[in-house]
Design a protein around this motif. Structure first.
Motif, PDB file in Angstrom:
ATOM      1  N   TRP A   1      10.114  -4.249   9.285  1.00  0.00           N
ATOM      2  CA  TRP A   1      10.246  -2.814   9.439  1.00  0.00           C
ATOM      3  C   TRP A   1       9.314  -2.150   8.433  1.00  0.00           C
ATOM      4  CZ3 TRP A   1      14.111  -6.135  10.505  1.00  0.00           C
ATOM      5  CH2 TRP A   1      14.857  -5.910  11.669  1.00  0.00           C
ATOM      6  N   VAL A   2       8.690  -1.057   8.839  1.00  0.00           N
ATOM      7  CA  VAL A   2       7.762  -0.310   7.987  1.00  0.00           C
ATOM      8  C   VAL A   2       8.405   1.023   7.638  1.00  0.00           C
ATOM      9  CG1 VAL A   2       5.449   0.692   7.805  1.00  0.00           C
ATOM     10  CG2 VAL A   2       5.795  -1.412   9.135  1.00  0.00           C
ATOM     11  N   TYR A   3       8.369   1.385   6.338  1.00  0.00           N
ATOM     12  CA  TYR A   3       8.914   2.645   5.853  1.00  0.00           C
ATOM     13  C   TYR A   3       7.831   3.394   5.083  1.00  0.00           C
ATOM     14  CZ  TYR A   3      13.247   0.104   6.757  1.00  0.00           C
ATOM     15  OH  TYR A   3      14.230  -0.631   7.342  1.00  0.00           O
ATOM     16  N   ASP A   4       7.956   4.719   5.062  1.00  0.00           N
ATOM     17  CA  ASP A   4       7.017   5.519   4.272  1.00  0.00           C
ATOM     18  C   ASP A   4       7.490   5.564   2.817  1.00  0.00           C
ATOM     19  OD1 ASP A   4       9.074   7.452   4.128  1.00  0.00           O
ATOM     20  OD2 ASP A   4       8.093   8.827   5.510  1.00  0.00           O
ATOM     21  N   ALA A   5       6.807   6.334   1.987  1.00  0.00           N
ATOM     22  CA  ALA A   5       7.124   6.400   0.557  1.00  0.00           C
ATOM     23  C   ALA A   5       8.514   6.979   0.297  1.00  0.00           C
ATOM     24  CB  ALA A   5       6.073   7.229  -0.173  1.00  0.00           C
TER      25      ALA A   5
ATOM     26  N   GLY B   1      -6.334   1.930  10.876  1.00  0.00           N
ATOM     27  CA  GLY B   1      -7.187   0.790  10.517  1.00  0.00           C
ATOM     28  C   GLY B   1      -7.065   0.349   9.075  1.00  0.00           C
ATOM     29  N   ALA B   2      -6.294   1.071   8.264  1.00  0.00           N
ATOM     30  CA  ALA B   2      -6.102   0.707   6.856  1.00  0.00           C
ATOM     31  C   ALA B   2      -5.154  -0.485   6.763  1.00  0.00           C
ATOM     32  CB  ALA B   2      -5.556   1.882   6.067  1.00  0.00           C
ATOM     33  N   ALA B   3      -5.528  -1.470   5.958  1.00  0.00           N
ATOM     34  CA  ALA B   3      -4.724  -2.673   5.788  1.00  0.00           C
ATOM     35  C   ALA B   3      -3.978  -2.630   4.474  1.00  0.00           C
ATOM     36  CB  ALA B   3      -5.620  -3.908   5.845  1.00  0.00           C
ATOM     37  N   ALA B   4      -2.805  -3.242   4.456  1.00  0.00           N
ATOM     38  CA  ALA B   4      -1.979  -3.349   3.253  1.00  0.00           C
ATOM     39  C   ALA B   4      -1.199  -4.645   3.339  1.00  0.00           C
ATOM     40  CB  ALA B   4      -1.051  -2.164   3.135  1.00  0.00           C
ATOM     41  N   SER B   5      -0.747  -5.140   2.208  1.00  0.00           N
ATOM     42  CA  SER B   5       0.053  -6.370   2.225  1.00  0.00           C
ATOM     43  C   SER B   5       1.177  -6.286   1.204  1.00  0.00           C
ATOM     44  CB  SER B   5      -0.810  -7.602   1.962  1.00  0.00           C
ATOM     45  OG  SER B   5      -1.401  -7.534   0.687  1.00  0.00           O
TER      46      SER B   5
ATOM     47  N   GLY C   1       0.833  -1.188   0.000  1.00  0.00           N
ATOM     48  CA  GLY C   1       0.000   0.000   0.000  1.00  0.00           C
ATOM     49  C   GLY C   1       0.870   1.240   0.000  1.00  0.00           C
ATOM     50  N   PRO C   2       0.637   2.190   0.906  1.00  0.00           N
ATOM     51  CA  PRO C   2       1.441   3.413   0.944  1.00  0.00           C
ATOM     52  C   PRO C   2       2.808   3.218   1.616  1.00  0.00           C
ATOM     53  CG  PRO C   2      -0.173   3.467   2.693  1.00  0.00           C
ATOM     54  CD  PRO C   2      -0.457   2.223   1.873  1.00  0.00           C
ATOM     55  N   TYR C   3       3.092   2.014   2.049  1.00  0.00           N
ATOM     56  CA  TYR C   3       4.326   1.720   2.774  1.00  0.00           C
ATOM     57  C   TYR C   3       5.253   0.808   1.969  1.00  0.00           C
ATOM     58  CZ  TYR C   3       1.371   3.205   6.668  1.00  0.00           C
ATOM     59  OH  TYR C   3       0.537   3.907   7.486  1.00  0.00           O
ATOM     60  N   HIS C   4       6.479   0.737   2.431  1.00  0.00           N
ATOM     61  CA  HIS C   4       7.441  -0.274   1.999  1.00  0.00           C
ATOM     62  C   HIS C   4       7.725  -1.070   3.264  1.00  0.00           C
ATOM     63  CE1 HIS C   4       7.927   2.041  -1.625  1.00  0.00           C
ATOM     64  NE2 HIS C   4       8.287   3.091  -0.922  1.00  0.00           N
ATOM     65  N   ILE C   5       7.796  -2.379   3.136  1.00  0.00           N
ATOM     66  CA  ILE C   5       8.091  -3.196   4.309  1.00  0.00           C
ATOM     67  C   ILE C   5       9.324  -4.042   4.040  1.00  0.00           C
ATOM     68  CG2 ILE C   5       5.770  -3.218   5.276  1.00  0.00           C
ATOM     69  CD1 ILE C   5       5.295  -5.908   3.964  1.00  0.00           C
ATOM     70  N   GLU C   6      10.091  -4.239   5.084  1.00  0.00           N
ATOM     71  CA  GLU C   6      11.303  -5.048   5.007  1.00  0.00           C
ATOM     72  C   GLU C   6      11.117  -6.270   5.897  1.00  0.00           C
ATOM     73  OE1 GLU C   6      16.118  -4.772   5.877  1.00  0.00           O
ATOM     74  OE2 GLU C   6      14.838  -3.050   6.320  1.00  0.00           O
ATOM     75  N   LEU C   7      11.329  -7.438   5.318  1.00  0.00           N
ATOM     76  CA  LEU C   7      11.149  -8.706   6.026  1.00  0.00           C
ATOM     77  C   LEU C   7      12.498  -9.364   6.283  1.00  0.00           C
ATOM     78  CD1 LEU C   7       9.371 -11.125   7.022  1.00  0.00           C
ATOM     79  CD2 LEU C   7       9.419 -11.939   4.645  1.00  0.00           C
ATOM     80  N   VAL C   8      12.742  -9.695   7.555  1.00  0.00           N
ATOM     81  CA  VAL C   8      13.933 -10.444   7.948  1.00  0.00           C
ATOM     82  C   VAL C   8      13.463 -11.657   8.738  1.00  0.00           C
ATOM     83  CG1 VAL C   8      16.043 -10.429   9.338  1.00  0.00           C
ATOM     84  CG2 VAL C   8      15.383  -8.380   8.053  1.00  0.00           C
TER      85      VAL C   8
END
Length: 125
Positions: free
Chosen positions: A56-60, A117-121, A40-47
């Motif tokens: 970790w959650v990052y903005d645009a 409450g907004a969901a993203a994947s 969604g509006p985020y970038h996520i980093e998976l370890v």
């Protein structure tokens, strides 16, 4: 012949935004050595390491977003079966622990829900 040129040009025009999006999709290594995905509006980093899952959650603009108020679930494939891991805020990230060892780069999806409450994947291949 004119129809073929028109169709070829249309195909290129349709494909360009897809290529451009893929070029700016965040594939590769993140700030913490993990894989990056758009969510969604985020970038996520998976370890993942052993049974531990960290996200970790990052903005645009790729600035870290405080995890307070976020929650999430990682659904990762291990041995052909899904491993579901509940993620909760822990310091500067979301974290959880699986019931089985995950390996360093499992495939799957991380679903997050923000404080609003907004969901993203984000999908990890």
């Amino acid at each position: 012949m004119l129809i073929q040129r028109f169709l070829a040009a249309g195909t290129v025009l349709v494909a360009l935004p897809l290529c451009a999006h893929r070029a700016c999709a965040h594939e590769g290594v993140g700030h913490n050595g993990g894989r990056i995905a758009d969510a969604g509006p985020y970038h996520i980093e998976l370890v993942t390491k052993d049974r531990k899952v960290e996200v970790w959650v990052y903005d645009a603009k790729e600035r870290a977003v405080a995890p307070g108020g976020f929650k999430g679930t990682a659904i990762l494939v291990v041995g052909g079966k899904p491993a579901r891991v509940v993620l909760a805020p822990a310091e500067e990230r979301l974290a959880g622990e699986a019931e089985v060892a995950l390996g360093a780069a499992p495939k799957g999806v991380v679903q997050i829900t923000g404080p609003d409450g907004a969901a993203a994947s984000g999908k990890f291949n």
